[in-house]
Design a protein around this motif. Structure first.
Motif, PDB file in Angstrom:
ATOM      1  N   HIS A  10       0.832  -1.217   0.000  1.00  0.00           N
ATOM      2  CA  HIS A  10       0.000   0.000   0.000  1.00  0.00           C
ATOM      3  C   HIS A  10       0.863   1.263   0.000  1.00  0.00           C
ATOM      4  CE1 HIS A  10      -3.249  -2.847   0.588  1.00  0.00           C
ATOM      5  NE2 HIS A  10      -2.527  -3.389   1.548  1.00  0.00           N
ATOM      6  N   GLU A  24      -2.414   0.365   7.657  1.00  0.00           N
ATOM      7  CA  GLU A  24      -1.511  -0.681   7.187  1.00  0.00           C
ATOM      8  C   GLU A  24      -0.311  -0.098   6.443  1.00  0.00           C
ATOM      9  OE1 GLU A  24      -3.402  -3.502   4.639  1.00  0.00           O
ATOM     10  OE2 GLU A  24      -1.656  -4.808   4.532  1.00  0.00           O
ATOM     11  N   HIS A  79       2.507  -7.148   4.269  1.00  0.00           N
ATOM     12  CA  HIS A  79       1.133  -6.713   4.543  1.00  0.00           C
ATOM     13  C   HIS A  79       0.774  -7.062   5.979  1.00  0.00           C
ATOM     14  CE1 HIS A  79      -0.135  -5.661   0.394  1.00  0.00           C
ATOM     15  NE2 HIS A  79       0.893  -6.435   0.113  1.00  0.00           N
TER      16      HIS A  79
HETATM   17 ZN   LIG Z   1      -2.245  -5.229   2.521  1.00  0.00          ZN
END
Ligand SMILES: [Zn+2]
Length: 101
Positions: A10, A24, A79
């Motif tokens: 991200h 995140e 992640h």
């Molecule tokens: Zn993610």
């Protein structure tokens, strides 16, 4: 020289999962930067490249193109899931064979 490409998931306009006041994209970047420092400080013959080093928007294609054009030996995308699961999970692309230790 082992070339390790670290991809903090991200970033920028894509915050990823959010919860408990955390995003995140921030956690993946902090983890990636810490991992880069550990690899460079504690290991020899390691080269590290990150897909982003700040809060930037980077497309999935840009990430994989950067790793491929650099000739990465290993691609790690980080992640932090927020779907209610517990523990650790990983996905290893099967097309490259078993990881070596
Ligand atoms: Zn993610």
């Amino acid at each position: 020289m082992v070339k390790i490409f670290i991809d903090p998931g991200h970033g920028g306009t894509d915050p990823g999962a959010s919860g408990n006041g955390l995003q995140e994209k921030q956690l993946t970047l902090q983890t990636a930067l810490a991992l880069r420092n550990m690899l460079l400080n504690e290991y020899q013959n390691v080269s590290v490249l990150l897909s982003r080093t700040s809060d930037q928007t980077v497309s999935l294609t840009q990430r994989t193109n950067a790793a491929n054009s650099w000739g990465a030996d290993y691609f790690l995308s980080i992640h932090m899931n927020a779907g209610g699961g517990t523990g650790f999970e990983d996905y290893i692309y099967p097309g490259v064979g078993a990881p070596t230790t």
